[in-house]
Design a protein around this motif. Structure first.
Motif, PDB file in Angstrom:
ATOM      1  N   PRO A   1       0.815  -1.212   0.000  1.00 31.94           N
ATOM      2  CA  PRO A   1       0.000   0.000   0.000  1.00 31.94           C
ATOM      3  C   PRO A   1       0.851   1.268   0.000  1.00 31.94           C
ATOM      4  O   PRO A   1       1.923   1.295   0.585  1.00 31.94           O
ATOM      5  N   GLN A   2       0.382   2.279  -0.627  1.00 28.03           N
ATOM      6  CA  GLN A   2       0.979   3.611  -0.550  1.00 28.03           C
ATOM      7  C   GLN A   2      -0.095   4.611  -0.927  1.00 28.03           C
ATOM      8  O   GLN A   2      -1.267   4.257  -1.029  1.00 28.03           O
ATOM      9  N   LYS A   3       0.317   5.848  -1.081  1.00 28.12           N
ATOM     10  CA  LYS A   3      -0.670   6.890  -1.342  1.00 28.12           C
ATOM     11  C   LYS A   3      -1.511   6.584  -2.588  1.00 28.12           C
ATOM     12  O   LYS A   3      -0.966   6.354  -3.665  1.00 28.12           O
ATOM     13  N   GLY A   4      -2.811   6.595  -2.431  1.00 20.63           N
ATOM     14  CA  GLY A   4      -3.681   6.371  -3.577  1.00 20.63           C
ATOM     15  C   GLY A   4      -3.684   4.939  -4.073  1.00 20.63           C
ATOM     16  O   GLY A   4      -4.143   4.665  -5.175  1.00 20.63           O
ATOM     17  N   ARG A   5      -3.131   4.034  -3.267  1.00 17.17           N
ATOM     18  CA  ARG A   5      -3.129   2.638  -3.697  1.00 17.17           C
ATOM     19  C   ARG A   5      -3.287   1.723  -2.492  1.00 17.17           C
ATOM     20  O   ARG A   5      -2.498   1.758  -1.556  1.00 17.17           O
ATOM     21  N   TYR A   6      -4.322   0.918  -2.517  1.00 16.23           N
ATOM     22  CA  TYR A   6      -4.627   0.054  -1.391  1.00 16.23           C
ATOM     23  C   TYR A   6      -4.943  -1.341  -1.884  1.00 16.23           C
ATOM     24  O   TYR A   6      -5.159  -1.552  -3.073  1.00 16.23           O
ATOM     25  N   ARG A   7      -4.993  -2.296  -0.964  1.00 18.15           N
ATOM     26  CA  ARG A   7      -5.238  -3.682  -1.376  1.00 18.15           C
ATOM     27  C   ARG A   7      -6.703  -3.903  -1.707  1.00 18.15           C
ATOM     28  O   ARG A   7      -7.023  -4.643  -2.616  1.00 18.15           O
ATOM     29  N   GLN A   8      -7.574  -3.245  -0.935  1.00 19.09           N
ATOM     30  CA  GLN A   8      -8.962  -3.184  -1.397  1.00 19.09           C
ATOM     31  C   GLN A   8      -9.162  -1.753  -1.869  1.00 19.09           C
ATOM     32  O   GLN A   8      -8.936  -0.816  -1.101  1.00 19.09           O
ATOM     33  N   PHE A   9      -9.514  -1.586  -3.113  1.00 19.18           N
ATOM     34  CA  PHE A   9      -9.746  -0.245  -3.620  1.00 19.18           C
ATOM     35  C   PHE A   9     -11.027  -0.282  -4.435  1.00 19.18           C
ATOM     36  O   PHE A   9     -11.608  -1.340  -4.641  1.00 19.18           O
ATOM     37  N   HIS A  10     -11.488   0.888  -4.844  1.00 18.49           N
ATOM     38  CA  HIS A  10     -12.796   0.939  -5.492  1.00 18.49           C
ATOM     39  C   HIS A  10     -12.709   1.546  -6.878  1.00 18.49           C
ATOM     40  O   HIS A  10     -11.995   2.526  -7.077  1.00 18.49           O
ATOM     41  N   GLN A  11     -13.438   0.939  -7.783  1.00 15.57           N
ATOM     42  CA  GLN A  11     -13.465   1.458  -9.138  1.00 15.57           C
ATOM     43  C   GLN A  11     -14.897   1.674  -9.595  1.00 15.57           C
ATOM     44  O   GLN A  11     -15.806   0.969  -9.196  1.00 15.57           O
ATOM     45  N   ILE A  12     -15.035   2.667 -10.467  1.00 18.54           N
ATOM     46  CA  ILE A  12     -16.272   2.817 -11.220  1.00 18.54           C
ATOM     47  C   ILE A  12     -15.847   2.681 -12.671  1.00 18.54           C
ATOM     48  O   ILE A  12     -14.904   3.340 -13.107  1.00 18.54           O
ATOM     49  N   GLY A  13     -16.515   1.826 -13.398  1.00 20.03           N
ATOM     50  CA  GLY A  13     -16.120   1.608 -14.782  1.00 20.03           C
ATOM     51  C   GLY A  13     -17.323   1.567 -15.696  1.00 20.03           C
ATOM     52  O   GLY A  13     -18.461   1.418 -15.249  1.00 20.03           O
ATOM     53  N   ALA A  14     -17.080   1.731 -16.975  1.00 21.10           N
ATOM     54  CA  ALA A  14     -18.162   1.673 -17.959  1.00 21.10           C
ATOM     55  C   ALA A  14     -17.651   0.982 -19.212  1.00 21.10           C
ATOM     56  O   ALA A  14     -16.464   1.080 -19.542  1.00 21.10           O
ATOM     57  N   GLU A  15     -18.541   0.261 -19.887  1.00 22.62           N
ATOM     58  CA  GLU A  15     -18.147  -0.497 -21.073  1.00 22.62           C
ATOM     59  C   GLU A  15     -19.219  -0.340 -22.162  1.00 22.62           C
ATOM     60  O   GLU A  15     -20.407  -0.360 -21.869  1.00 22.62           O
ATOM     61  N   ILE A  16     -18.766  -0.218 -23.402  1.00 23.09           N
ATOM     62  CA  ILE A  16     -19.693  -0.320 -24.536  1.00 23.09           C
ATOM     63  C   ILE A  16     -19.264  -1.518 -25.358  1.00 23.09           C
ATOM     64  O   ILE A  16     -18.095  -1.624 -25.734  1.00 23.09           O
ATOM     65  N   THR A  17     -20.194  -2.415 -25.633  1.00 19.98           N
ATOM     66  CA  THR A  17     -19.846  -3.545 -26.484  1.00 19.98           C
ATOM     67  C   THR A  17     -20.675  -3.472 -27.761  1.00 19.98           C
ATOM     68  O   THR A  17     -21.758  -2.884 -27.778  1.00 19.98           O
ATOM     69  N   GLY A  18     -20.135  -4.068 -28.791  1.00 20.00           N
ATOM     70  CA  GLY A  18     -20.891  -4.192 -30.031  1.00 20.00           C
ATOM     71  C   GLY A  18     -20.706  -3.056 -31.020  1.00 20.00           C
ATOM     72  O   GLY A  18     -21.371  -3.039 -32.048  1.00 20.00           O
ATOM     73  N   VAL A  19     -19.848  -2.128 -30.729  1.00 25.65           N
ATOM     74  CA  VAL A  19     -19.648  -1.021 -31.662  1.00 25.65           C
ATOM     75  C   VAL A  19     -18.186  -0.943 -32.085  1.00 25.65           C
ATOM     76  O   VAL A  19     -17.302  -0.750 -31.264  1.00 25.65           O
ATOM     77  N   ASN A  20     -17.960  -1.100 -33.378  1.00 27.50           N
ATOM     78  CA  ASN A  20     -16.618  -0.957 -33.920  1.00 27.50           C
ATOM     79  C   ASN A  20     -16.264   0.487 -34.185  1.00 27.50           C
ATOM     80  O   ASN A  20     -15.104   0.873 -34.179  1.00 27.50           O
ATOM     81  N   GLU A  21     -17.306   1.257 -34.477  1.00 25.34           N
ATOM     82  CA  GLU A  21     -17.094   2.632 -34.914  1.00 25.34           C
ATOM     83  C   GLU A  21     -16.365   3.488 -33.882  1.00 25.34           C
ATOM     84  O   GLU A  21     -16.627   3.370 -32.689  1.00 25.34           O
ATOM     85  N   PRO A  22     -15.514   4.372 -34.335  1.00 21.90           N
ATOM     86  CA  PRO A  22     -14.781   5.294 -33.458  1.00 21.90           C
ATOM     87  C   PRO A  22     -15.707   6.207 -32.668  1.00 21.90           C
ATOM     88  O   PRO A  22     -15.307   6.780 -31.668  1.00 21.90           O
ATOM     89  N   LEU A  23     -16.946   6.291 -33.122  1.00 29.85           N
ATOM     90  CA  LEU A  23     -17.929   7.087 -32.406  1.00 29.85           C
ATOM     91  C   LEU A  23     -18.058   6.607 -30.961  1.00 29.85           C
ATOM     92  O   LEU A  23     -18.217   7.406 -30.036  1.00 29.85           O
TER      93      LEU A  23
END
Length: 418
Positions: free
Chosen positions: A116-138
């Motif tokens: 562990p150090q600043k801003g880094r822990y063994r249990q930490f939390h993330q919020i993430g998002a994913e788009i699937t099915g789109v090849n387009e750069p949009l």
RNA sequence: GUGGCUAUGGUGAAGCGGUUAACACAUACGACUGUGACUCGUACAUGCGAGGGUUCAAAUCCCUCUAGCCACCCCA
């Protein structure tokens, strides 16, 4: 000795949790506005899932996972990141069959056995998002846009967007070879770590922090010059869309990823304010991941951000709600009246605090002040018989007479009608 | 996994071998006769991260352990 928390696992106390809720609520609002729906997946998965997605040879899989054998002799692992589990669920429930395009977000704890150090822990939390099915750069552009919007909405200007393209299985081998031959001539200037990286993952030498390596690799070939025409077109389109939406970014052709599944567009929100933990959010395209996990050949793109790091950037700002009214009482009989009044006010949405312990008026008023209540009122025998009381605005001490009814008090403390 | 730094009350900290562990903040109660903020008074570490040792005497010296922080590695 009292029992303490496990190393690298932290408590979030009420003083801080307001800030966390603010981050989470802002993320949910921005993501849902963009059409993302929340998916909740387990914190534990079969170990094999992470080996196949993140990559067997990565540091995460090799030495940072909480892996153990359960009572049924299965090797299981506490998730070190979110995308793998989300994609596993996506495939398992055939989400692609209902809708070829899925937009998902998730949030929760992740686990990595690191020092562990600043801003880094063994249990930490993330919020993430994913788009699937789109090849387009949009899709790439929308994700980047959304991430930028999130940081703007939350009130931070500091993390800035850097983008790069890692190419695809068609063009990356060519780049890797070109980089290798470049490095070969400068081997003696590289640090020990980079000599090792030269063999295992030559791209990593590009983000080494040792001054000698930075100098030695300063003229290194760029991935961007070795992209195949499809990847090159894709990257140009992403940039064009970012320009169209006035999303600020810079290109960093030295940016690399720690997970094997990334292809084409990769990006990071970086800051200089968190020491060596410069990445606040990071992600990229993973066009091969879903099929690699046994699903259909469907592309995807997404990111994850570290909540602890966002919280650190927000600083020590407090996000607490303050009581609208503090009710002080003179004695036992009046407390019944006060309690009923509090009950009525709470039910109508006025935040009320009451003296619980029958303390002196002095103590009660001090508490009203400490809790930063906007108004206070003292209920004694006079008030009970008259049904009226003086409400004191704590900021300036001005007192206003009002009937002791929920409706009158509501309008006095400035809560608009529901 | 590798390095460096630090460990005294709820917090920030004085103390550098010798009577009751300074001071400040926070907290609690009280003084100004039913009203906070300012002021004043009182209370608040049988103990100095844990365990050993040296000494007539240790928070202060020595050893071991543990924890935390920061950096490297890596990563969000």
């Amino acid at each position: 000795m009292a029992i303490t928390a496990v190393k690298g696992f932290n408590d979030i106390l009420p003083d801080e949790s307001g800030r966390w809720q603010y981050i989470e609520q802002t993320a949910r609002r921005v993501f849902e506005l963009n059409g993302f729906g929340e998916i909740r997946v387990p914190v534990m998965e079969k170990t094999e899932l992470f080996c196949r997605s993140i990559g067997d040879a990565t540091d995460i899989v090799e030495k940072e996972m909480y892996t153990f054998t359960d009572k049924g002799e299965n090797s299981v692992t506490l998730r070190p990141e979110g995308t793998a589990g989300v994609m596993r669920a996506f495939i398992e429930h055939k989400l692609y069959a209902q809708d070829p395009i899925a937009k998902l977000y998730y949030l929760g704890p992740m686990f990595r056995y690191e020092r562990p150090q600043k801003g880094r822990y063994r249990q930490f939390h993330q919020i993430g998002a994913e788009i699937t099915g789109v090849n387009e750069p949009l899709a790439d552009a929308q994700v980047l846009n959304m991430l930028t919007t999130f940081f703007r909405e939350i009130g931070l200007t500091e993390p800035t967007l850097q983008i790069n393209s890692l190419g695809c299985p068609e063009c990356r081998p060519g780049y890797r070879a070109a980089l290798r031959s470049f490095l070969e001539e400068r081997m003696e200037h590289l640090c020990e770590d980079c000599k090792r990286r030269f063999v295992t993952n030559p791209l990593r030498t590009l983000d080494c922090k040792v001054p000698g390596c930075i100098e030695a690799t300063s003229g290194a070939p760029s991935v961007l010059e070795h992209l195949c025409s499809a990847c090159d077109d894709h990257f140009s389109s992403v940039r064009r869309y970012l320009d169209l939406s006035s999303t600020p970014y810079s290109i960093n052709f030295r940016m690399v990823r720690g997970l094997d599944y990334y292809t084409r567009t990769t990006f990071e929100m970086v800051t200089g304010l968190l020491g060596s933990q410069s990445a606040v959010a990071a992600g990229g395209r993973y066009d091969g991941l879903i099929s690699q996990l046994g699903g259909p050949s469907i592309p995807g793109i997404g990111f994850a951000m570290g909540l602890e790091r966002v919280a650190l950037l927000l600083g020590s700002q407090k996000f607490v709600s303050l009581p609208d009214l503090f009710i002080a009482t003179m004695g036992g009989a009046e407390r019944d009246v006060a309690f009923r009044l509090m009950d009525g006010l709470l039910k109508s949405g006025v935040r009320v605090e009451l003296d619980y312990e029958g303390k002196s008026l002095k103590s009660q008023m001090r508490r009203a002040d400490k809790l930063k209540a906007r108004y206070s009122v003292v209920i004694g025998g006079n008030e009970v018989t008259s049904g009226r009381a003086s409400f004191k605005r704590m900021a300036d001490g001005i007192q206003t007479d009002s009937a002791l009814t929920v409706a009158d008090i509501r309008s006095l403390v400035g809560k608009s009608d529901l």
